[in-house]
Structure formats: C-alpha cells, structure tokens
Design a protein around this motif. Structure first.
Motif, mmCIF file in Angstrom:
data_model
loop_
_atom_site.group_PDB
_atom_site.id
_atom_site.type_symbol
_atom_site.label_atom_id
_atom_site.label_comp_id
_atom_site.label_asym_id
_atom_site.label_seq_id
_atom_site.Cartn_x
_atom_site.Cartn_y
_atom_site.Cartn_z
ATOM 1 N N MET A 1 0.836 -1.204 0.000
ATOM 2 C CA MET A 1 0.000 0.000 0.000
ATOM 3 C C MET A 1 0.873 1.256 0.000
ATOM 4 S SD MET A 1 -3.385 -0.620 2.325
ATOM 5 C CE MET A 1 -2.619 -1.154 3.841
ATOM 6 N N ARG A 2 0.328 2.327 -0.539
ATOM 7 C CA ARG A 2 0.995 3.628 -0.516
ATOM 8 C C ARG A 2 0.630 4.315 0.806
ATOM 9 N NH1 ARG A 2 2.905 5.687 -5.210
ATOM 10 N NH2 ARG A 2 2.331 7.835 -4.654
ATOM 11 N N VAL A 3 1.642 4.556 1.629
ATOM 12 C CA VAL A 3 1.442 5.047 2.992
ATOM 13 C C VAL A 3 2.009 6.452 3.157
ATOM 14 C CG1 VAL A 3 1.960 4.650 5.433
ATOM 15 C CG2 VAL A 3 1.600 2.691 3.900
ATOM 16 N N VAL A 4 1.226 7.328 3.774
ATOM 17 C CA VAL A 4 1.763 8.598 4.268
ATOM 18 C C VAL A 4 1.883 8.457 5.778
ATOM 19 C CG1 VAL A 4 1.379 11.062 4.608
ATOM 20 C CG2 VAL A 4 0.850 10.009 2.405
ATOM 21 N N PHE A 5 3.091 8.667 6.282
ATOM 22 C CA PHE A 5 3.379 8.461 7.702
ATOM 23 C C PHE A 5 3.378 9.793 8.436
ATOM 24 C CE2 PHE A 5 6.181 7.934 11.361
ATOM 25 C CZ PHE A 5 5.754 6.718 11.885
ATOM 26 N N TRP A 6 2.640 9.840 9.545
ATOM 27 C CA TRP A 6 2.560 11.036 10.398
ATOM 28 C C TRP A 6 3.193 10.695 11.750
ATOM 29 C CZ3 TRP A 6 -1.049 15.257 9.034
ATOM 30 C CH2 TRP A 6 -1.699 15.051 7.815
ATOM 31 N N GLY A 7 4.290 11.343 12.092
ATOM 32 C CA GLY A 7 4.926 11.078 13.377
ATOM 33 C C GLY A 7 5.999 12.103 13.660
ATOM 34 N N THR A 8 6.405 12.192 14.914
ATOM 35 C CA THR A 8 7.387 13.215 15.286
ATOM 36 C C THR A 8 8.524 12.699 16.163
ATOM 37 O OG1 THR A 8 5.702 14.954 15.072
ATOM 38 C CG2 THR A 8 7.665 15.483 16.370
ATOM 39 N N GLY A 28 5.322 9.605 1.653
ATOM 40 C CA GLY A 28 5.475 10.918 2.252
ATOM 41 C C GLY A 28 5.473 10.829 3.761
ATOM 42 N N VAL A 29 6.106 11.796 4.406
ATOM 43 C CA VAL A 29 6.152 11.859 5.872
ATOM 44 C C VAL A 29 5.716 13.254 6.314
ATOM 45 C CG1 VAL A 29 7.698 11.993 7.860
ATOM 46 C CG2 VAL A 29 7.878 10.067 6.273
ATOM 47 N N VAL A 30 4.780 13.292 7.256
ATOM 48 C CA VAL A 30 4.336 14.556 7.841
ATOM 49 C C VAL A 30 4.811 14.581 9.288
ATOM 50 C CG1 VAL A 30 2.387 16.084 8.289
ATOM 51 C CG2 VAL A 30 2.275 14.457 6.388
ATOM 52 N N LYS A 49 11.879 13.153 10.953
ATOM 53 C CA LYS A 49 12.373 13.858 9.765
ATOM 54 C C LYS A 49 13.767 13.376 9.389
ATOM 55 C CE LYS A 49 13.515 18.461 7.995
ATOM 56 N NZ LYS A 49 13.591 19.912 8.304
ATOM 57 N N VAL A 50 14.596 13.147 10.391
ATOM 58 C CA VAL A 50 15.965 12.686 10.141
ATOM 59 C C VAL A 50 15.957 11.369 9.366
ATOM 60 C CG1 VAL A 50 18.109 11.912 11.227
ATOM 61 C CG2 VAL A 50 16.870 13.878 12.167
ATOM 62 N N ILE A 51 15.102 10.450 9.780
ATOM 63 C CA ILE A 51 15.012 9.149 9.104
ATOM 64 C C ILE A 51 14.441 9.313 7.697
ATOM 65 C CG2 ILE A 51 13.984 6.841 9.176
ATOM 66 C CD1 ILE A 51 16.110 7.349 11.313
ATOM 67 N N ALA A 52 13.402 10.119 7.554
ATOM 68 C CA ALA A 52 12.764 10.316 6.253
ATOM 69 C C ALA A 52 13.748 10.884 5.231
ATOM 70 C CB ALA A 52 11.555 11.235 6.392
ATOM 71 N N GLU A 53 14.525 11.862 5.653
ATOM 72 C CA GLU A 53 15.489 12.476 4.731
ATOM 73 C C GLU A 53 16.594 11.499 4.352
ATOM 74 O OE1 GLU A 53 16.646 16.118 6.652
ATOM 75 O OE2 GLU A 53 15.072 17.246 5.606
ATOM 76 N N LYS A 54 16.956 10.629 5.283
ATOM 77 C CA LYS A 54 17.971 9.615 5.000
ATOM 78 C C LYS A 54 17.534 8.711 3.853
ATOM 79 C CE LYS A 54 20.469 5.806 7.242
ATOM 80 N NZ LYS A 54 20.641 5.051 8.519
ATOM 81 N N TYR A 55 16.232 8.471 3.754
ATOM 82 C CA TYR A 55 15.689 7.595 2.709
ATOM 83 C C TYR A 55 15.065 8.390 1.556
ATOM 84 C CZ TYR A 55 16.418 3.567 5.739
ATOM 85 O OH TYR A 55 16.994 2.584 6.522
ATOM 86 N N ASN A 56 15.341 9.704 1.530
ATOM 87 C CA ASN A 56 14.868 10.581 0.442
ATOM 88 C C ASN A 56 13.347 10.562 0.275
ATOM 89 O OD1 ASN A 56 17.534 11.398 -0.383
ATOM 90 N ND2 ASN A 56 17.770 9.351 -1.268
ATOM 91 N N ILE A 57 12.639 10.522 1.392
ATOM 92 C CA ILE A 57 11.177 10.561 1.373
ATOM 93 C C ILE A 57 10.732 12.020 1.510
ATOM 94 C CG2 ILE A 57 9.075 9.781 2.525
ATOM 95 C CD1 ILE A 57 10.782 7.459 3.674
ATOM 96 N N PRO A 58 9.778 12.466 0.706
ATOM 97 C CA PRO A 58 9.269 13.840 0.842
ATOM 98 C C PRO A 58 8.752 14.110 2.259
ATOM 99 C CG PRO A 58 8.447 12.834 -1.174
ATOM 100 C CD PRO A 58 9.124 11.737 -0.395
ATOM 101 N N VAL A 59 9.169 15.239 2.821
ATOM 102 C CA VAL A 59 8.791 15.594 4.194
ATOM 103 C C VAL A 59 7.946 16.863 4.185
ATOM 104 C CG1 VAL A 59 9.639 16.291 6.474
ATOM 105 C CG2 VAL A 59 10.852 14.516 5.187
ATOM 106 N N ARG A 76 -3.185 14.859 -1.482
ATOM 107 C CA ARG A 76 -3.956 14.187 -2.536
ATOM 108 C C ARG A 76 -3.048 13.736 -3.676
ATOM 109 N NH1 ARG A 76 -8.040 18.487 -1.741
ATOM 110 N NH2 ARG A 76 -9.825 17.591 -0.604
ATOM 111 N N GLU A 77 -2.067 14.560 -4.000
ATOM 112 C CA GLU A 77 -1.151 14.241 -5.094
ATOM 113 C C GLU A 77 -0.282 13.019 -4.788
ATOM 114 O OE1 GLU A 77 0.927 17.896 -5.655
ATOM 115 O OE2 GLU A 77 -0.651 18.779 -6.938
ATOM 116 N N LEU A 78 -0.117 12.705 -3.507
ATOM 117 C CA LEU A 78 0.641 11.511 -3.127
ATOM 118 C C LEU A 78 -0.147 10.233 -3.382
ATOM 119 C CD1 LEU A 78 2.211 12.777 0.238
ATOM 120 C CD2 LEU A 78 3.399 12.430 -1.936
#
Length: 311
Positions: A1-8, A28-30, A49-59, A76-78
């Motif tokens: 599945m295409r997942v958008v992850f929300w976490g801090t 994507g990561v929010v 954010k640190v992990i997301a950027e390491k894997y080149n995921i849009p933040v 929506r575009e994601l």
C-alpha cells in the motif's frame, strides 16, 4: 500500500523504520516543524524527519493543518491508500482522516479503551499496572475512541522505567503495525468497536506531578520515580533546597520512622527514607546546579545523616 506516515518523536521512529523495511511504500512523511531544543536552544529537526530524509522521502512540516488547502492538495497528489499516525502531536481534522482509501490508523501505546490520551506509558507505570500494550486503531473525531484492529500485550516489570517501557512498546507497535497493514490490504482483518464504558484517560504529565509525597507508600513512590525519570523528574525538599530523586528501589514494607525521615545510611548504596508504608532506598540524586550523582556519593559529599528529613 501507498502510505503517508505522520509522526514526530523517537517513539514513532521504530514504526517508520518497520514500514521502510516492509512491502509497503512510504510516499510521504508529515512531522512537526523543527524546534529549538536543549540549553543552547539550537533548532533541531524531529527524529522522524531525520530518518525520512535519510531515505529521500518527501517531508511536510505544516504549522497549520486545518484549512491548509495547499497542504491538502499535496496530500492528494501523493495518492495514498492509508495514513499511519504515530505520536504526531496534533489532532487531525476529518477532511484529512477520511482522505485515503483505507482512511487513517494510529499506533497507540495502551490496551484500549484503557489510557486514551497523551501519556499512556507514564500513567501505566505510575498506577502500578503489571501489563500494558499497543493497539492499532482507526482514528475518529473523538480522542482515541476509534475501532481497534489489533492489540498486543507488553508486561511491565519492576526493572522497567519510562525509557525501557517506551522502547519495548515502540518496537511492539512497529511489528504490529506492519502486520495490520498486511491484513488490511488482504481484507483479512475486522475492526472491533471499543467499549466506551470501560474507557480511562491518560492526561498529559504536569511538572508538579514530580513532587514526592512521602505519606504515600513505597510502591507508589517507586512507580512515580521510574515513570517520571525523563521529565519532569521527581523531586523533594531537603534542608534548604530542592533535590531530584532520579533512581530508587523499594527497600522493605516496614514502618520505622516518620514519612520522609532518613532512617538508615547504607555504605556504597545510598540512604533509606521512610514512606507512608514501607521504605525507599534512594540510589541516585541531583542537587541544584550539579550533575546527577549516586546517593552514596551524596551521603559523603553533603554529609547526609540519619534522622534528617525530606519533605
């Protein structure tokens, strides 16, 4: 599945890593905006954010979510199949919750409907629970009241504190999350409504909750110290100052002196304080403007003696 992850925070990192190692695609990561931290108030990114950027995921780090049309357009575009929320830190509006095909799920660190709210791990330790756990639930408008997909139990031992239990629950939640997503995608799982009549709440920890009341039992004080070890830390008045009690253990269940009275000095271990029921062996303390030290060093350096009182 295409997942958008929300976490801090750190708690969310385990779940994000598990998703990145799974068959699902994090598109994507929010997360919360970068904030000043520490004594130097240096602006730092959230751990997620640190992990997301390491894997080149849009933040995405919106200051405002509700009514933010530009942000909503980006989501929506994601083209997400599902949103996964793990300790994001803000309540999501319904227009966002209902956007993906499978809506929005949350990793919550309690055995719902017990301990809905912001501080379930702290409250479980403070209230002397022998077990807690993690549930994957569907997010609804009411706080932590959505239908539950799956839960897993995690025991709480006397060796656990807020740090160790946090890490256990983060790992358990990450494993359960991936399993739940697999089952949702296969259509091999059903949601179970929560029993609202059994719901309890875990409100945010307040700084004043760190104050030790020596009239309470040794067990209650022991639970308080290990639950609040990171923040705000437990504290007590001693002589003409305030000291932090960072580590302790239950010494015995016997009453010998007045609550708060130091009834025994143990060489190389610390000092024993009488509680309302039983005694506490204080093992690590911190005096104002000083580094944490062992209680045995405090006895020597501050000449702590039997008969003195904490209050």
């Amino acid at each position: 599945m295409r997942v958008v992850f929300w976490g801090t925070p750190e708690f969310a990192v385990e779940s994000l890593k598990a998703l990145l190692s799974s068959r699902h695609k994090v598109v994507g990561v929010v997360t919360q905006p970068d904030r000043p931290k520490g004594r130097g108030k240096k602006v730092q990114p959230p751990p997620v954010k640190v992990i997301a950027e390491k894997y080149n995921i849009p933040v995405f780090q919106p200051e405002k979510i509700k009514g933010n049309e530009e942000f909503l357009k980006s989501l929506r575009e994601l083209d997400p199949d599902i949103f996964v929320v793990v300790a994001y830190g803000k309540i999501l509006p319904e227009e966002i919750i209902n956007l993906p095909r499978y809506k929005t799920i949350n990793v919550h660190a309690s055995l719902l409907p017990e301990y809905r709210g912001a501080a379930p791990i702290h409250r479980a330790i403070m209230e002397g629970k022998e077990k807690t756990g993690v549930c994957i639930m569907e997010i609804v408008r009411e706080l932590d009241a959505g239908d539950v997909y799956q839960c897993v139990e995690v025991p709480i031992t006397d060796e656990d504190d807020i740090v160790s239990l946090h890490d256990k629950l983060a790992k358990a939640g990450a494993e359960l999350l991936v399993d739940t997503l697999d089952k949702i995608e296969r259509g091999d799982i059903r949601k179970i409504p929560q029993d609202d009549e059994k719901a309890t709440y875990a409100p945010p920890i307040k700084k004043e909750e760190g104050k030790i009341n020596w009239e309470r039992s040794a067990r209650e004080i022991f639970n308080q110290v290990r639950a609040l070890k990171v923040w705000p830390k437990t504290f007590s008045n001693f002589r003409d100052t305030q000291i932090k009690i960072l580590e302790c253990e239950i010494y015995d269940e016997v009453s010998k002196g007045q609550p708060g009275e130091i009834v025994e000095i143990l060489k190389d271990k610390g000092f024993v304080v009488q509680a309302g029921k039983g005694k506490i062996l204080v093992k690590k303390v911190q005096f104002p403007n000083s580094k944490p030290i062992s209680a045995s060093d405090a006895v020597k350096g501050y000449h702590i003696t039997k008969g003195e009182k904490l209050f």
